[in-house]
Design an enzyme around this catalytic site. Sequence first.
Site, PDB file in Angstrom:
ATOM      1  N   GLU A 296      -4.574   7.816  -3.279  1.00 34.73           N
ATOM      2  CA  GLU A 296      -5.026   6.569  -2.659  1.00 34.73           C
ATOM      3  C   GLU A 296      -5.360   5.510  -3.701  1.00 34.73           C
ATOM      4  O   GLU A 296      -5.159   4.319  -3.482  1.00 34.73           O
ATOM      5  CB  GLU A 296      -6.239   6.842  -1.766  1.00 34.73           C
ATOM      6  CG  GLU A 296      -6.599   5.713  -0.827  1.00 34.73           C
ATOM      7  CD  GLU A 296      -5.551   5.458   0.234  1.00 34.73           C
ATOM      8  OE1 GLU A 296      -5.637   4.406   0.913  1.00 34.73           O
ATOM      9  OE2 GLU A 296      -4.622   6.285   0.402  1.00 34.73           O
TER      10      GLU A 296
ATOM     11  N   HIS B 195       0.838  -1.200   0.000  1.00 33.37           N
ATOM     12  CA  HIS B 195       0.000   0.000   0.000  1.00 33.37           C
ATOM     13  C   HIS B 195       0.877   1.257   0.000  1.00 33.37           C
ATOM     14  O   HIS B 195       0.700   2.150  -0.851  1.00 33.37           O
ATOM     15  CB  HIS B 195      -0.915  -0.005   1.223  1.00 33.37           C
ATOM     16  CG  HIS B 195      -1.829   1.168   1.302  1.00 33.37           C
ATOM     17  ND1 HIS B 195      -3.127   1.135   0.843  1.00 33.37           N
ATOM     18  CD2 HIS B 195      -1.637   2.421   1.787  1.00 33.37           C
ATOM     19  CE1 HIS B 195      -3.693   2.309   1.042  1.00 33.37           C
ATOM     20  NE2 HIS B 195      -2.810   3.117   1.621  1.00 33.37           N
ATOM     21  N   GLU B 196       1.803   1.329   0.949  1.00 36.18           N
ATOM     22  CA  GLU B 196       2.662   2.512   1.020  1.00 36.18           C
ATOM     23  C   GLU B 196       3.596   2.593  -0.186  1.00 36.18           C
ATOM     24  O   GLU B 196       3.932   3.688  -0.642  1.00 36.18           O
ATOM     25  CB  GLU B 196       3.455   2.508   2.324  1.00 36.18           C
ATOM     26  CG  GLU B 196       2.613   2.511   3.589  1.00 36.18           C
ATOM     27  CD  GLU B 196       1.560   3.608   3.629  1.00 36.18           C
ATOM     28  OE1 GLU B 196       1.778   4.674   3.005  1.00 36.18           O
ATOM     29  OE2 GLU B 196       0.512   3.405   4.275  1.00 36.18           O
TER      30      GLU B 196
ATOM     31  N   HIS C 138       1.851   4.404  -2.904  1.00 40.53           N
ATOM     32  CA  HIS C 138       2.012   5.849  -2.737  1.00 40.53           C
ATOM     33  C   HIS C 138       3.396   6.284  -3.214  1.00 40.53           C
ATOM     34  O   HIS C 138       3.551   7.298  -3.896  1.00 40.53           O
ATOM     35  CB  HIS C 138       1.858   6.230  -1.260  1.00 40.53           C
ATOM     36  CG  HIS C 138       0.450   6.227  -0.755  1.00 40.53           C
ATOM     37  ND1 HIS C 138      -0.546   6.985  -1.328  1.00 40.53           N
ATOM     38  CD2 HIS C 138      -0.120   5.581   0.297  1.00 40.53           C
ATOM     39  CE1 HIS C 138      -1.683   6.798  -0.652  1.00 40.53           C
ATOM     40  NE2 HIS C 138      -1.446   5.941   0.329  1.00 40.53           N
TER      41      HIS C 138
END
Length: 500
Positions: free
Chosen positions: A295, A263-264, A267
């Site tokens: 997101e 997830h990070e 980003h």
Amino acid sequence: MNPKKAFSKLKKISEDSHAISDVSAIVSWDQEVNMPPKGLENRGRMMSWLAQQRHKNATNPEIGEALETTRSGDWNEKEKACLREWQRGWDLSTKIPADLVQRAALASVKGHESWKSAREKNDFSIFRDDLKELIDLSKERAECIGYTTESYDALLDMYQAGMNVQGIDALFTNLKNKLTPLLEEILDWQGEIEDDPVAGHYSQEEQKKFCEWGAKHIGFDFDAGRIDTAVHPFCSGAGPGDIRLTTRYNLENPFDSFFGSLHETGHGLYEQGLPSGKDEYGTPLSESVSLGIHESQSLFWESIVGQSPEFWEYVLPFFKEHFPGRADSVTHAQIVRRTNKVSRSLIRVEADEVTYPLHVILRFEIERDIFRGNLSVDDLPDAWNQKMQELIGVTPPNNTLGVLQDVHWSMGGFGYFPTYALGRLYSAQFTETLSKDVPSWKDDMAKGDCSPALEWSRKNIHSRGSIYRTEQLIEKVTGTPPSEEPFLNYLRKKYKSIFS
């Protein structure tokens, strides 16, 4: 001063603001990752001073004069985008007094520490007074900015231009009404949850290596970034060449850290793919268009890629290699069912992709009611628990697993949460178009090549920075306005295939 010189003046001021923001980001990252407990007081002074400098730069009277001069200029598409965003930044900054900026920065540092203590001790009262102050400061900020209908609109718009209560309320109500019965349907398809096929103990060091392997596998450049440990996972840094990711570890569940890292990393990939040339960096051209789009990129890699059967066709052998003796006999079908398990989860950051938007809708509805004056600070723990039961069918056993679980309110981040659910919707809509433009991307991924998906994202989303506003970008890429239907269709197709 002619229009061209005025534009150059605005660009120089923008570059200075970016430099201050970059320093603030590194100092904030250090507070989470490295700062000793006794550094808090001085760190608060540092952050307050940086916030004042940023505000001072953003309210430089020369900005208003230069913006006025540029009105007579002839500009191309990228220059118009810069001027639009500079004007928006000027309007927002000049409406918020420096004193409020300073008080909010100090309250954020103090609130963040009391939240961490309250969360650790399961004691809402520790955070209660700081939270009230942060809410009051946010209300004050909304009044300074101004709004047409209700104060929460001003806060929502800060995180995504054009976002307001009426529009989000309508979209989320529609999504909630369709998603809650779909959740029950998926739980029925899933049936009884089998024993965890990879149960065991997973050391932090083993997990860290696997998380780094996964980030590199999907395209993260470790010469321009790093992964560390923090209480709450986040992505920060100082431009495309210095991206800081963090994750946290559950020694009984390696997927918490792995998917959190993906997830990070999503980003981080977006940040590494933003324009960084000398004519772009430090201007809106080098910035993400909105938190919702940001997101969408993280959720694409965490869920649509990282939890797909195709991804695990290639990754499973490496999972076994990193964790010998605990997954030697696990099959592809087992790992796919395990990584896509749906449950009535308590924690947003650990929720599956089906229940995740319901967690966000809960937070939106609570924030909306706070700023309408329908909920007090003392009401929050009970209101949280009631909505968890209503939306997801489970009640938190304590406040650590309930109202204290998220970092955002401790930093005054009211209005931020809706972007998470919007990111889910945008991600699915972008993926529909990716599949039309690059039909083989899933087959490539099953063979270990994630680059076609990343290259498509770089071309269509990352490289465009803030040239377009959110809805305009989505229509430009997909041909249709934002909608919840691609996300719902994605869930139905995927989970019916996996479980039935």
